[in-house]
Scaffold this motif. Structure first.
Motif, PDB file in Angstrom:
ATOM      1  N   SER A  51       0.834  -1.209   0.000  1.00  0.00           N
ATOM      2  CA  SER A  51       0.000   0.000   0.000  1.00  0.00           C
ATOM      3  C   SER A  51       0.865   1.253   0.000  1.00  0.00           C
ATOM      4  N   CYS A  52       1.906   1.258   0.830  1.00  0.00           N
ATOM      5  CA  CYS A  52       2.816   2.397   0.914  1.00  0.00           C
ATOM      6  C   CYS A  52       3.499   2.631  -0.431  1.00  0.00           C
ATOM      7  N   TYR A  53       3.960   1.566  -1.052  1.00  0.00           N
ATOM      8  CA  TYR A  53       4.632   1.675  -2.352  1.00  0.00           C
ATOM      9  C   TYR A  53       3.688   2.221  -3.416  1.00  0.00           C
ATOM     10  N   CYS A  83      -5.607   1.361  -5.145  1.00  0.00           N
ATOM     11  CA  CYS A  83      -4.812   1.537  -3.923  1.00  0.00           C
ATOM     12  C   CYS A  83      -5.722   1.848  -2.739  1.00  0.00           C
ATOM     13  N   ILE A  84      -6.752   2.666  -2.968  1.00  0.00           N
ATOM     14  CA  ILE A  84      -7.700   2.990  -1.898  1.00  0.00           C
ATOM     15  C   ILE A  84      -8.439   1.738  -1.441  1.00  0.00           C
ATOM     16  N   ASN A  90      -7.263  -4.116   3.713  1.00  0.00           N
ATOM     17  CA  ASN A  90      -6.225  -4.551   4.651  1.00  0.00           C
ATOM     18  C   ASN A  90      -6.292  -3.798   5.973  1.00  0.00           C
ATOM     19  N   GLY A  91      -7.229  -2.875   6.117  1.00  0.00           N
ATOM     20  CA  GLY A  91      -7.392  -2.153   7.377  1.00  0.00           C
ATOM     21  C   GLY A  91      -6.555  -0.903   7.501  1.00  0.00           C
ATOM     22  N   TYR A  92      -5.935  -0.447   6.399  1.00  0.00           N
ATOM     23  CA  TYR A  92      -5.101   0.752   6.440  1.00  0.00           C
ATOM     24  C   TYR A  92      -5.864   1.921   5.818  1.00  0.00           C
ATOM     25  N   PHE A 138      -5.363   2.911  12.491  1.00  0.00           N
ATOM     26  CA  PHE A 138      -3.953   2.870  12.126  1.00  0.00           C
ATOM     27  C   PHE A 138      -3.513   1.446  11.793  1.00  0.00           C
ATOM     28  N   GLY A 139      -4.472   0.605  11.407  1.00  0.00           N
ATOM     29  CA  GLY A 139      -4.123  -0.760  11.036  1.00  0.00           C
ATOM     30  C   GLY A 139      -3.522  -1.516  12.212  1.00  0.00           C
TER      31      GLY A 139
END
Length: 254
Positions: A51-53, A83-84, A90-92, A138-139
């Motif tokens: 997700s960050c990438y 991405c959203i 994934n909970g982020y 915050f996951g």
């Protein structure tokens, strides 16, 4: 710079291809489509890193799509939406909001307009998350764990407030255990207040020069500059709650 941007987008294409292949293999293996979407994370070790990438790459995809075909523009928006959705699954949820912000930042900085990019690319997705009653969390970090990590980092840096502890056993333990939960606090622990102030000044100076030079460069270079600036801003925001210095898989792309 244009070649670097091309390489980043090609690498993103390979990453997405690997992810799609993993999803199909997992789904056909009996995991189900919903389980396959969540359990797959391409070349990264966790879904959080993927997700960050993705959200760091979104501005570069928009950069290459501008002036290209209609399908390229559609692809850039689909990537932001994907991405959203992936971040939410994934909970982020915070990363999902940042993904919308990454696209908005690039379009706002590139065109020097604020209302339309943020209304369409940020307001609509975030409004959709709100009306869909998606919880913001915050996951796997959690607010309590993040706050505890910040307190632990302050205590670790207090022993040598001005110049820091350097790469000591204490700072390494903070970094790789993830206890600091902030690349800024990790810098404070290792480099002290002096190093932390230099980091903030360097970041502010770099962003100021990026914005000031946007009107002086050609359109192609302006796109790359805006993409790099937007991606860097998103990374700096991620660094508030994550120690990116210890995340070599994400940092390595730069």
């Amino acid at each position: 710079l244009n070649k670097c941007c091309n390489v980043l987008t090609v690498g993103l294409g390979v990453t997405i291809t690997v992810y799609v292949a993993q999803v199909f293999v997992a789904a056909l293996g009996g995991a189900g489509w919903s389980g396959a979407l969540i359990s797959s994370c391409s070349v990264f070790s966790t879904g959080k890193q993927l997700s960050c990438y993705l959200l760091l790459m979104i501005p570069f995809v928009f950069c290459k799509a501008l002036g290209s075909s209609f399908f390229s523009k559609i692809y850039s928006y689909l990537l932001a939406i994907a991405c959203i959705i992936y971040s939410v699954l994934n909970g982020y949820t915070v990363y999902a909001i940042l993904a919308a912000g990454a696209a908005s930042l690039f379009l706002a900085v590139r065109g020097r307009r604020i209302f339309r990019p943020f209304a369409l690319c940020f307001g609509v997705p975030v409004g959709g998350l709100y009306f869909a009653a998606v919880p913001i969390s915050f996951g796997d970090m959690g607010f309590y764990g993040t706050l505890s990590g910040w307190i632990a980092a302050f205590k670790a840096g207090a022993s040598n407030f001005v110049t820091g502890t350097g790469m000591s056993a204490q700072s390494v333990a903070l970094a790789f255990a993830g206890d600091s939960h902030s690349m800024y606090l990790q810098t404070f622990v290792e480099c002290g207040a002096a190093g932390f102030i230099l980091l903030v000044l360097a970041v502010c100076f770099a962003l100021q020069r990026v914005y000031a030079n946007l009107s002086e460069v050609g359109s192609a270079n302006r796109n790359v500059t805006a993409a790099a600036g937007a991606s860097a801003l998103v990374g700096l925001l991620i660094g508030l709650g994550t120690n990116l210095w210890a995340d070599k898989d994400t940092c390595f792309i730069f």
